[in-house]
Design an enzyme around this catalytic site. Structure first.
Site, PDB file in Angstrom:
ATOM      1  N   TYR A  69      -2.064   8.287  -1.958  1.00 27.16           N
ATOM      2  CA  TYR A  69      -2.602   7.976  -0.625  1.00 27.16           C
ATOM      3  C   TYR A  69      -3.580   9.058  -0.165  1.00 27.16           C
ATOM      4  O   TYR A  69      -4.655   8.761   0.373  1.00 27.16           O
ATOM      5  CB  TYR A  69      -1.428   7.849   0.349  1.00 27.16           C
TER       6      TYR A  69
ATOM      7  N   LYS B 190      -7.463   8.632   0.766  1.00 26.77           N
ATOM      8  CA  LYS B 190      -7.961   8.943   2.108  1.00 26.77           C
ATOM      9  C   LYS B 190      -9.016  10.057   2.090  1.00 26.77           C
ATOM     10  O   LYS B 190      -9.897  10.097   2.950  1.00 26.77           O
ATOM     11  CB  LYS B 190      -6.797   9.291   3.036  1.00 26.77           C
TER      12      LYS B 190
END
Ligand code: ADP
Length: 254
Positions: free
Chosen positions: A154, A158
């Protein structure tokens, strides 16, 4: 006269949380909103909420990580609404695991939905923005971009959003298309509370601890993020190009 009168906004991952708050805000400020999620059924509650308030929205099922689904879905939206003025890339998935336990599937899912999804949606949307020389693209990064244990997938996605944003911004600026990102910190969403439960924590205590650790003394509500997304998608932000705005209440890092 509202800020988004006559505008068409696509919001991905708009079934709940930040995406739902963003879709609702755009609609209540005059936009016609394409409520995009993995299935149209998932977007039904957001559409109902918008219609209850007198706004205009339609739910679309698009898998943002699949190029065929994105191409067909964006074409359908444009056919129905006559164009697209604003794209918000919010769809995301968390598949947390420490590095030694992170599977290839966990990695691919988190990166494909958050990062590749933003790329595919932006590519499809800009085809309709470039000829008009007008458009806004806002993507969701996260303070996890700076590192968060258990989120190698993640946080890489991001952080990738920030690089993708910076580059798309440079390529599209000449067409009067503003591309920016928002990086939230702790936001009180269903996703956050589900994470707490998965970690064996009481969600209320988890949120209270997050507030205590944040200089501003509270965690964000979804609308605290939606308001910044809307600002970046408005003419007030027309000179902001390629930026990632952190919205974290003063708490850098997770
Ligand atoms: P937050 O509340 O922080 O916005 P959520 O997990 O609640 O985070 O929202 C992410 C949204 O993205 C969910 O509604 C989820 O269904 C959606 N989503 C997940 N995968 C996809 C996908 N491949 N395509 C479109 N939407 C997706």
């Amino acid at each position: 006269m509202s800020r988004f009168d006559g505008k068409v906004a696509i919001v991905t991952g708009a079934a709940q949380g930040i995406g739902a708050a963003t879709a609702t805000r755009f609609a209540f400020e005059g936009a016609t909103v394409a409520v995009v999620d993995i299935t149209a059924e998932r977007g039904a509650d957001t559409v109902a909420e918008i219609e209850k308030g007198g706004g205009k929205a339609v739910a679309f099922g698009i898998d943002v990580s699949n190029s065929a689904s994105v191409t067909a879905g964006v074409e359908e939206i444009v056919a129905q609404f006559g164009g697209v003025d604003i794209l918000v890339n919010n769809a995301g998935v968390t598949r947390d695991n420490m590095l030694f336990k992170m599977t290839e599937e966990d990695w691919d899912l988190a990166v494909d939905v958050s990062l590749k999804g933003a790329f595919l949606m932006a590519q499809a949307a800009q085809r309709h923005m470039v000829p008009k020389k007008s458009g806004k693209i806002v993507s969701l990064s996260s303070i996890s971009a700076l590192g968060n244990r258990g989120q190698s997938n993640y946080s890489a996605a991001k952080a990738g959003i920030q690089g993708l944003t910076a580059t798309m911004a440079l390529e599209l600026a000449r067409y009067n298309i503003n591309v920016n990102a928002v990086a939230p910190g702790f936001v009180d969403t269903a996703m956050t509370r589900a994470t707490a439960v998965r970690m064996g924590l009481d969600p209320e205590e988890f949120v209270a601890a997050g507030a205590a650790a944040t200089p501003i003394g509270r965690v964000a509500q979804p609308d605290d993020i939606a308001s910044v997304i809307a600002f970046l998608a408005s003419e007030d932000a027309r000179h902001i190009v390629g930026q990632t705005i952190y919205v974290h209440g003063g708490k850098w890092g997770v």
